[in-house]
Design an enzyme around this catalytic site. Structure first.
Site, mmCIF file in Angstrom:
data_model
loop_
_atom_site.group_PDB
_atom_site.id
_atom_site.type_symbol
_atom_site.label_atom_id
_atom_site.label_comp_id
_atom_site.label_asym_id
_atom_site.label_seq_id
_atom_site.Cartn_x
_atom_site.Cartn_y
_atom_site.Cartn_z
ATOM 1 N N TYR A 1 121.040 59.822 -55.867
ATOM 2 C CA TYR A 1 119.847 60.666 -55.706
ATOM 3 C C TYR A 1 119.452 60.783 -54.240
ATOM 4 C CZ TYR A 1 114.859 61.687 -55.303
ATOM 5 O OH TYR A 1 113.644 62.196 -54.888
ATOM 6 N N THR B 1 111.936 62.909 -49.850
ATOM 7 C CA THR B 1 111.545 61.566 -50.278
ATOM 8 C C THR B 1 111.727 60.515 -49.190
ATOM 9 O OG1 THR B 1 112.191 59.819 -51.827
ATOM 10 C CG2 THR B 1 113.896 61.351 -51.230
ATOM 11 N N ASP B 2 110.983 59.420 -49.309
ATOM 12 C CA ASP B 2 111.183 58.298 -48.377
ATOM 13 C C ASP B 2 112.488 57.558 -48.655
ATOM 14 O OD1 ASP B 2 110.463 57.061 -50.766
ATOM 15 O OD2 ASP B 2 108.765 55.958 -49.957
ATOM 16 N N GLU B 3 113.096 57.812 -49.842
ATOM 17 C CA GLU B 3 114.317 57.070 -50.197
ATOM 18 C C GLU B 3 115.483 57.387 -49.266
ATOM 19 O OE1 GLU B 3 115.340 56.688 -54.276
ATOM 20 O OE2 GLU B 3 113.262 56.537 -54.912
ATOM 21 N N LYS C 1 119.398 64.002 -51.614
ATOM 22 C CA LYS C 1 118.187 64.483 -50.924
ATOM 23 C C LYS C 1 118.394 64.440 -49.412
ATOM 24 C CE LYS C 1 114.661 65.503 -52.457
ATOM 25 N NZ LYS C 1 114.119 66.806 -52.967
HETATM 26 P P1 NAD Z 1 110.494 66.419 -61.661
HETATM 27 O O1 NAD Z 1 111.798 65.882 -62.120
HETATM 28 O O2 NAD Z 1 109.271 66.074 -62.418
HETATM 29 O O3 NAD Z 1 110.558 68.018 -61.619
HETATM 30 C C1 NAD Z 1 111.653 68.710 -61.131
HETATM 31 C C2 NAD Z 1 111.522 70.158 -61.564
HETATM 32 O O4 NAD Z 1 112.638 70.887 -61.022
HETATM 33 C C3 NAD Z 1 111.587 70.346 -63.086
HETATM 34 O O5 NAD Z 1 110.564 71.240 -63.486
HETATM 35 C C4 NAD Z 1 112.956 70.949 -63.330
HETATM 36 O O6 NAD Z 1 113.011 71.802 -64.463
HETATM 37 C C5 NAD Z 1 113.197 71.714 -62.033
HETATM 38 N N1 NAD Z 1 114.625 71.891 -61.752
HETATM 39 C C6 NAD Z 1 115.595 70.939 -61.790
HETATM 40 N N2 NAD Z 1 116.795 71.492 -61.479
HETATM 41 C C7 NAD Z 1 116.557 72.803 -61.223
HETATM 42 C C8 NAD Z 1 117.373 73.884 -60.831
HETATM 43 N N3 NAD Z 1 118.700 73.727 -60.636
HETATM 44 N N4 NAD Z 1 116.809 75.088 -60.631
HETATM 45 C C9 NAD Z 1 115.478 75.260 -60.818
HETATM 46 N N5 NAD Z 1 114.655 74.288 -61.208
HETATM 47 C C10 NAD Z 1 115.191 73.062 -61.400
HETATM 48 O O7 NAD Z 1 110.380 66.025 -60.129
HETATM 49 P P2 NAD Z 1 109.103 65.583 -59.285
HETATM 50 O O8 NAD Z 1 108.914 64.137 -59.470
HETATM 51 O O9 NAD Z 1 108.007 66.528 -59.549
HETATM 52 O O10 NAD Z 1 109.674 65.797 -57.798
HETATM 53 C C11 NAD Z 1 109.544 67.052 -57.150
HETATM 54 C C12 NAD Z 1 110.193 66.962 -55.781
HETATM 55 O O11 NAD Z 1 109.565 65.938 -55.020
HETATM 56 C C13 NAD Z 1 111.676 66.598 -55.818
HETATM 57 O O12 NAD Z 1 112.324 67.335 -54.813
HETATM 58 C C14 NAD Z 1 111.700 65.116 -55.498
HETATM 59 O O13 NAD Z 1 112.918 64.757 -54.862
HETATM 60 C C15 NAD Z 1 110.535 65.014 -54.546
HETATM 61 N N6 NAD Z 1 109.885 63.703 -54.526
HETATM 62 C C16 NAD Z 1 109.372 63.165 -55.663
HETATM 63 C C17 NAD Z 1 108.691 61.948 -55.618
HETATM 64 C C18 NAD Z 1 108.096 61.311 -56.841
HETATM 65 O O14 NAD Z 1 107.570 60.206 -56.730
HETATM 66 N N7 NAD Z 1 108.107 61.948 -57.989
HETATM 67 C C19 NAD Z 1 108.564 61.287 -54.384
HETATM 68 C C20 NAD Z 1 109.164 61.851 -53.252
HETATM 69 C C21 NAD Z 1 109.784 63.078 -53.335
HETATM 70 O O1 DAU Z 2 110.119 56.865 -53.287
HETATM 71 C C1 DAU Z 2 110.091 58.175 -53.748
HETATM 72 C C2 DAU Z 2 110.865 58.277 -55.049
HETATM 73 O O2 DAU Z 2 110.070 57.657 -56.046
HETATM 74 C C3 DAU Z 2 111.191 59.704 -55.433
HETATM 75 O O3 DAU Z 2 112.029 60.273 -54.467
HETATM 76 C C4 DAU Z 2 111.869 59.755 -56.815
HETATM 77 O O4 DAU Z 2 112.059 61.109 -57.201
HETATM 78 C C5 DAU Z 2 110.954 59.073 -57.818
HETATM 79 O O5 DAU Z 2 111.582 59.026 -59.091
HETATM 80 C C6 DAU Z 2 110.625 57.654 -57.349
HETATM 81 O O6 DAU Z 2 111.809 56.814 -57.357
HETATM 82 P P1 DAU Z 2 111.772 55.300 -57.851
HETATM 83 O O7 DAU Z 2 113.130 54.914 -58.266
HETATM 84 O O8 DAU Z 2 111.069 54.439 -56.877
HETATM 85 O O9 DAU Z 2 110.783 55.477 -59.121
HETATM 86 P P2 DAU Z 2 110.842 54.873 -60.603
HETATM 87 O O10 DAU Z 2 109.556 55.233 -61.255
HETATM 88 O O11 DAU Z 2 112.104 55.194 -61.313
HETATM 89 O O12 DAU Z 2 110.839 53.291 -60.314
HETATM 90 C C7 DAU Z 2 109.818 52.674 -59.568
HETATM 91 C C8 DAU Z 2 110.173 51.202 -59.430
HETATM 92 O O13 DAU Z 2 110.083 50.585 -60.729
HETATM 93 C C9 DAU Z 2 111.589 50.941 -58.974
HETATM 94 O O14 DAU Z 2 111.603 49.799 -58.142
HETATM 95 C C10 DAU Z 2 112.370 50.686 -60.254
HETATM 96 C C11 DAU Z 2 111.333 50.029 -61.136
HETATM 97 N N1 DAU Z 2 111.451 50.300 -62.593
HETATM 98 C C12 DAU Z 2 111.568 51.580 -63.004
HETATM 99 C C13 DAU Z 2 111.656 51.887 -64.334
HETATM 100 C C14 DAU Z 2 111.800 53.315 -64.823
HETATM 101 C C15 DAU Z 2 111.379 49.242 -63.495
HETATM 102 O O15 DAU Z 2 111.259 48.063 -63.115
HETATM 103 N N2 DAU Z 2 111.464 49.546 -64.824
HETATM 104 C C16 DAU Z 2 111.608 50.812 -65.293
HETATM 105 O O16 DAU Z 2 111.696 51.024 -66.530
#
Ligand code: NAD
Ligand code: DAU
Length: 375
Positions: free
Chosen positions: A182, A156-158, A186
């Protein structure tokens, strides 16, 4: 497969004649029942049906077999329920399936949950990634004829921390400065992936991407939560002053970028992936409200904007993320193709058409979590 000559190159999968001719890969996709993982499984399946796809997923609250329902019964697809911390299970899977490529998505992914309870994040994101790397280290060079073994670590970019408005976007050389449990977990897993390349020569690639959105996004994250709350006539909770900025990446663009990293990426390298779509949270929520007002039939309240409610800010809330994706563009030929306006329209349409998918997710556990975060 042939393409119309008029299709923009950025819309094409990352495939060339040489890669098509390669021996099919045998891929283990961890977290393949989650949001991005399931989109990637479907993308990869449609791209090259000769590859063997094995999904390993623990099916936590975020994992959902309904995300993969259309692949059921496919001979080249196997789902295994299991934990990435389970070393014997992983060793057995790698050996029996002769896995040559791991695409590692499995993680605890929600920042708010990491603030409420960081333990699971340390277990899965750090210990789980370490366990996979250790197993792959002992496995990969014992494979007989593997054209290109790879451990792709999806991150992630975080990990780069938070930007001020005047700062340049994150590049691959921006120092790590994670601010939440989180992102700290990562960051740790990224360091392990990097170290396994430098110390043991394990062919790892790390990708750091911005906020994804699109189909099958679990409704705890901003975009699906807002879509569903609008449909249910519930408040739209915007944290703090709503001025935080995220760089939105349509999930299918992300899948193409991962494809490029797998096919053309260089082991030991990191690639940043972003949507080139920086938007303030409050503006994004307003866009969603307008789209819902336009596309939904009956709504409990119109205009939906009246549901917007400013709530207590997230602890340690990062102000701004933005990605400089010039390296993956110049080295691997990828660029995003979906604007945030197009992507949000498709996403809203998907949630409108897939109530059967999201309704069952609003379970007791989900409601209990929702109460904890918003009270
Ligand atoms: P998600 O939470 O939707 O899915 C995570 C999946 O991992 C789920 O299916 C869960 O059952 C599985 N999982 C969790 N713990 C596990 C374990 N111990 N063993 C096996 N499986 C397990 O997540 P996502 O949003 O699809 O993110 C996927 C990846 O991308 C993550 O590594 C996250 O850090 C990264 N990422 C996500 C975003 C985003 O915006 N969603 C952005 C940047 C990076
Ligand atoms: O940047 C990449 C990340 O993006 C991933 O690594 C994470 O897995 C993914 O969950 C996401 O993180 P964020 O915290 O940015 O996503 P989230 O959807 O939780 O929130 C997006 C923005 O919106 C953040 O600034 C918090 C805000 N927010 C979120 C929720 C759930 C609100 O204002 N209200 C809300 O109810």
């Amino acid at each position: 497969m042939c393409y119309e000559i008029t299709v923009r190159p950025s819309l094409l999968p990352c495939m060339d004649t040489a890669s098509i001719a390669q021996t099919p890969r045998r891929i283990l996709i961890t977290g393949g029942a989650g949001f991005i993982g399931s989109n990637f499984v479907r993308y990869w399946h449609d791209r090259d049906r000769r590859d063997r796809i094995v999904v390993l997923d623990a099916l936590t609250y975020a994992g959902n077999l309904a995300n993969l329902a259309d692949l059921e019964g496919d001979d080249n697809f196997r789902f295994v329920q299991g934990n990435i911390c389970d070393r014997p299970l992983i060793e057995k899977l790698l050996r029996k399936e002769a896995i040559d490529t791991i695409v590692h998505f499995a993680a605890e992914s929600h920042v708010d949950r990491s603030i409420l309870g960081p333990d699971a994040f340390v277990q899965t994101n750090i210990i789980g990634t370490f366990t996979l790397l250790e197993a792959f280290r002992h496995h990969w060079n014992s494979l007989p004829a593997t054209p290109r073994p790879l451990f792709l670590h999806v991150s992630t970019d975080e990990v780069y921390g938070s930007l001020n408005p005047e700062d340049p976007p994150f590049s691959e050389t921006t120092p790590y400065a994670p601010n939440s449990p989180y992102s700290a977990s990562k960051a740790s897993s990224d360091h392990f992936a990097r170290a396994y390349f430098h110390t043991y020569n394990v062919p790892t690639i790390i990708t750091n991407c911005s906020n994804n959105y699109g189909p099958y996004h679990f409704p705890e994250k901003l975009i699906p939560l807002m879509c569903i709350n609008i449909l249910l006539g519930k408040p739209l909770p915007v944290y703090g002053d709503g001025q935080n900025v995220r760089d939105w990446l349509y999930v299918k663009d992300h899948c193409r970028a991962l494809d490029c990293a797998i096919e053309r990426g260089k082991p030991g390298e990191t690639y940043n992936i972003g949507g080139n779509n920086e938007v303030k949270n409050i503006d994004l929520v307003r866009m969603l409200c307008r789209l819902m007002d336009e596309l939904a039939g009956d709504l409990p309240l119109r205009p939906s904007e009246e549901l917007i409610t400013f709530v207590k800010d997230r602890a340690g809330h990062d102000r701004r993320y933005a990605i400089d994706a010039s390296k993956i563009q110049s080295d691997l030929g990828w660029q995003p193709s979906v604007t945030v306006e197009e992507g949000l329209r498709k996403t809203v349409q998907w949630y409108l058409e897939n109530e059967d998918w999201w309704k069952p997710l609003l379970s007791e556990e989900y409601r209990a979590y929702y109460q904890k975060v918003y009270n």
